[in-house]
Design a protein around this motif. Structure first.
Motif: not given
Length: 295
Positions: A62-70, A265-269, A274-280
């Motif tokens: 996200a925003n050009g940075k990679t985050y590790k996630g368990g 096959t998911d992208p890294q971005e 896919a998500a539950t929701a996208c909140l403004a």
């Protein structure tokens, strides 16, 4: 820190670490939640946020940075703030602080977890809010993962229990073997089934992720007595059943999810997943799992 509430039927204890329910006893004092034996599975009923299951490659960008996630996000592994514990309600909150945004998830969020007792039912409401002032979208996944003690007493064994739908089902199983990522394959394990027999080998190949259920409820039932733990899964696109592959079975999980694990096959971005929701900014989203303990 822990907080406890009770009524005439139930006594519920929730830990601020993970906002996790760690004990639920009936009026007879019998423990109904799995007690997190680390030799088998070290959790009780974790919250899955801000993703469910595994991430493709164990990371996202996200925003050009990679985050590790368990697995299953990080809400289950951090301290939440206790807002109140009184009457029939416990409420906790997790806000994205600088450390979370720098190391885990670079988005503002407020996750509120509210537990409420009503008779023999526990209502657990998760509310997600995007408090960002700038035009930053909050994209997330969310789910529940409660574990219930089975057998209910020493007089019963694994084979005395079955999962029951409230109508016949032919659930589509979404395959995530062998690495916990969606393979793109799907299959039918049961056809026109009203019940799934519990056996010590049922979860030998891990969980079953069921999509497209019509049933409003899914519960684990003691066949000779009718005693049960029943989850209201109406409105959830995915419901999983699972237990650790220990023999005999010591607990079962009924897991209503609003999101899926990563696919091979998911992208890294993050913004492309896919998500539950996208909140403004200023928006919020809410879901409730209601579980009735008739035992």
């Amino acid at each position: 820190m822990q907080a406890t509430i009770h009524n005439e039927f139930l006594t519920l204890t929730v830990d601020t670490h993970g906002a996790e329910a760690v004990s639920l006893k009936n009026a007879a004092g019998e423990e109904m939640l799995w007690q997190a034996d680390p030799a088998i599975w070290k959790r009780h009923a974790p919250i899955l946020f801000p993703w469910t299951g595994k991430l493709t490659g164990g990371t996202f960008t996200a925003n050009g940075k990679t985050y590790k996630g368990g697995q299953h996000g990080f809400a289950r592994d951090v301290e939440h703030t206790l807002l109140r514990a009184e009457g029939d309600t416990i409420q906790l909150e997790l806000r994205a602080d600088d450390a979370i945004k720098a190391e885990r998830f670079p988005f503002d969020f407020v996750l509120t977890s509210t537990f409420r007792l009503e008779g023999k039912t526990v209502h657990h409401t998760l509310t997600v809010q995007n408090p960002a002032e700038a035009a930053q979208e909050l994209r997330f996944g969310i789910g529940y993962h409660p574990a219930f003690n089975v057998p209910f007493d020493s007089a019963h064994t694994t084979e005395d229990y079955e999962f029951r739908f409230d109508q016949p089902e032919s659930p589509m199983i979404l395959d995530a073997s062998p690495n916990g990522l969606l393979s793109g394959r799907c299959y039918y394990q049961w056809k026109n089934a009203s019940a799934i027999q519990l056996t010590d080998d049922l979860f030998a190949n891990d969980s079953f992720c069921m999509a497209g259920l019509r049933t409003k409820t899914l519960g684990i039932y003691e066949k000779d007595t009718g005693r049960s733990v029943v989850c209201n899964v109406a409105g959830y696109p995915y419901t999983l059943i699972w237990s650790a592959p220990a023999k005999p079975v010591r607990y079962v999980c009924i897991e209503p999810w609003h999101a899926l694990p990563g696919a091979e096959t998911d992208p890294q971005e993050w913004s492309e997943r896919a998500a539950t929701a996208c909140l403004a900014p200023g928006q919020q989203w809410e879901t409730t799992l209601s579980t009735t303990f008739d035992r």
